[in-house]
Design a protein around this motif. Structure first.
Motif, PDB file in Angstrom:
ATOM      1  N   ARG A  52       0.848  -1.178   0.000  1.00 48.93           N
ATOM      2  CA  ARG A  52       0.000   0.000   0.000  1.00 48.93           C
ATOM      3  C   ARG A  52       0.891   1.237   0.000  1.00 48.93           C
ATOM      4  O   ARG A  52       1.719   1.427   0.884  1.00 48.93           O
ATOM      5  CB  ARG A  52      -0.887  -0.006   1.230  1.00 48.93           C
ATOM      6  N   ILE A  53       0.721   2.076  -0.995  1.00 41.35           N
ATOM      7  CA  ILE A  53       1.545   3.265  -1.142  1.00 41.35           C
ATOM      8  C   ILE A  53       0.775   4.461  -0.581  1.00 41.35           C
ATOM      9  O   ILE A  53      -0.388   4.679  -0.931  1.00 41.35           O
ATOM     10  CB  ILE A  53       1.898   3.503  -2.614  1.00 41.35           C
ATOM     11  N   THR A  54       1.438   5.199   0.286  1.00 41.75           N
ATOM     12  CA  THR A  54       0.812   6.383   0.867  1.00 41.75           C
ATOM     13  C   THR A  54       1.633   7.606   0.489  1.00 41.75           C
ATOM     14  O   THR A  54       2.744   7.502  -0.014  1.00 41.75           O
ATOM     15  CB  THR A  54       0.756   6.272   2.401  1.00 41.75           C
ATOM     16  N   GLY A  55       1.116   8.769   0.789  1.00 36.14           N
ATOM     17  CA  GLY A  55       1.803  10.012   0.471  1.00 36.14           C
ATOM     18  C   GLY A  55       2.807  10.382   1.555  1.00 36.14           C
ATOM     19  O   GLY A  55       3.080   9.621   2.485  1.00 36.14           O
ATOM     20  N   ILE A  56       3.343  11.597   1.444  1.00 30.87           N
ATOM     21  CA  ILE A  56       4.352  12.062   2.399  1.00 30.87           C
ATOM     22  C   ILE A  56       3.760  13.003   3.432  1.00 30.87           C
ATOM     23  O   ILE A  56       4.486  13.601   4.219  1.00 30.87           O
ATOM     24  CB  ILE A  56       5.516  12.749   1.669  1.00 30.87           C
ATOM     25  N   ALA A  57       2.446  13.156   3.435  1.00 29.84           N
ATOM     26  CA  ALA A  57       1.815  14.118   4.348  1.00 29.84           C
ATOM     27  C   ALA A  57       2.133  13.801   5.804  1.00 29.84           C
ATOM     28  O   ALA A  57       2.229  14.708   6.631  1.00 29.84           O
ATOM     29  CB  ALA A  57       0.312  14.139   4.123  1.00 29.84           C
ATOM     30  N   ASP A  58       2.319  12.537   6.152  1.00 30.33           N
ATOM     31  CA  ASP A  58       2.625  12.168   7.539  1.00 30.33           C
ATOM     32  C   ASP A  58       4.032  12.604   7.947  1.00 30.33           C
ATOM     33  O   ASP A  58       4.318  12.711   9.146  1.00 30.33           O
ATOM     34  CB  ASP A  58       2.478  10.665   7.734  1.00 30.33           C
ATOM     35  N   PHE A  59       4.904  12.842   6.994  1.00 26.09           N
ATOM     36  CA  PHE A  59       6.303  13.122   7.298  1.00 26.09           C
ATOM     37  C   PHE A  59       6.671  14.596   7.146  1.00 26.09           C
ATOM     38  O   PHE A  59       7.833  14.963   7.325  1.00 26.09           O
ATOM     39  CB  PHE A  59       7.212  12.273   6.398  1.00 26.09           C
ATOM     40  N   VAL A  60       5.734  15.447   6.818  1.00 29.08           N
ATOM     41  CA  VAL A  60       6.020  16.865   6.607  1.00 29.08           C
ATOM     42  C   VAL A  60       6.538  17.502   7.890  1.00 29.08           C
ATOM     43  O   VAL A  60       7.372  18.413   7.852  1.00 29.08           O
ATOM     44  CB  VAL A  60       4.755  17.590   6.084  1.00 29.08           C
ATOM     45  N   TYR A  62       8.643  16.369   9.893  1.00 21.57           N
ATOM     46  CA  TYR A  62      10.062  16.071  10.080  1.00 21.57           C
ATOM     47  C   TYR A  62      10.968  16.910   9.170  1.00 21.57           C
ATOM     48  O   TYR A  62      12.185  16.842   9.288  1.00 21.57           O
ATOM     49  CB  TYR A  62      10.331  14.586   9.823  1.00 21.57           C
ATOM     50  N   PHE A  63      10.406  17.666   8.260  1.00 21.10           N
ATOM     51  CA  PHE A  63      11.216  18.473   7.346  1.00 21.10           C
ATOM     52  C   PHE A  63      11.862  19.628   8.098  1.00 21.10           C
ATOM     53  O   PHE A  63      11.354  20.101   9.113  1.00 21.10           O
ATOM     54  CB  PHE A  63      10.366  19.043   6.209  1.00 21.10           C
TER      55      PHE A  63
END
Length: 92
Positions: A52-60, A62-63
């Protein structure tokens, strides 16, 4: 009638298109024309579980929020050549 121009104009032998005769061929050449065994039967492939491929919204979160560091100036080969030429002219 068809005539063969190279053979002096005589009638040409008819060409029969058909099966090749294996009579009189050596065994090692006959082996080249034997049919292959049928392909091996394999069971059907089991489909893999799809990732299952998800977006990067969960990791924003950490930027980095800091501005990027200044870029280092790079001298291209043409700029280096022009600079050296200018230095030579000033020197002499």
């Amino acid at each position: 009638k068809t005539h063969c121009p190279r053979a002096g104009g005589g009638p040409r032998a008819p060409v029969v298109l058909g099966a090749m005769s294996a009579q009189g061929l050596p065994a090692h050449i006959l082996a080249l024309f034997t049919p292959r065994p049928p392909p091996q039967h394999l069971p059907p492939l089991v489909p893999k579980r799809q990732i299952r491929i998800t977006g990067i919204a969960d990791f924003v979160d950490y930027f980095e929020t800091d501005p990027p560091p200044p870029r280092e100036q790079w001298e291209s080969p043409l700029e280096r050549k022009a600079r050296r030429h200018k230095e030579k002219l000033e020197k002499h």
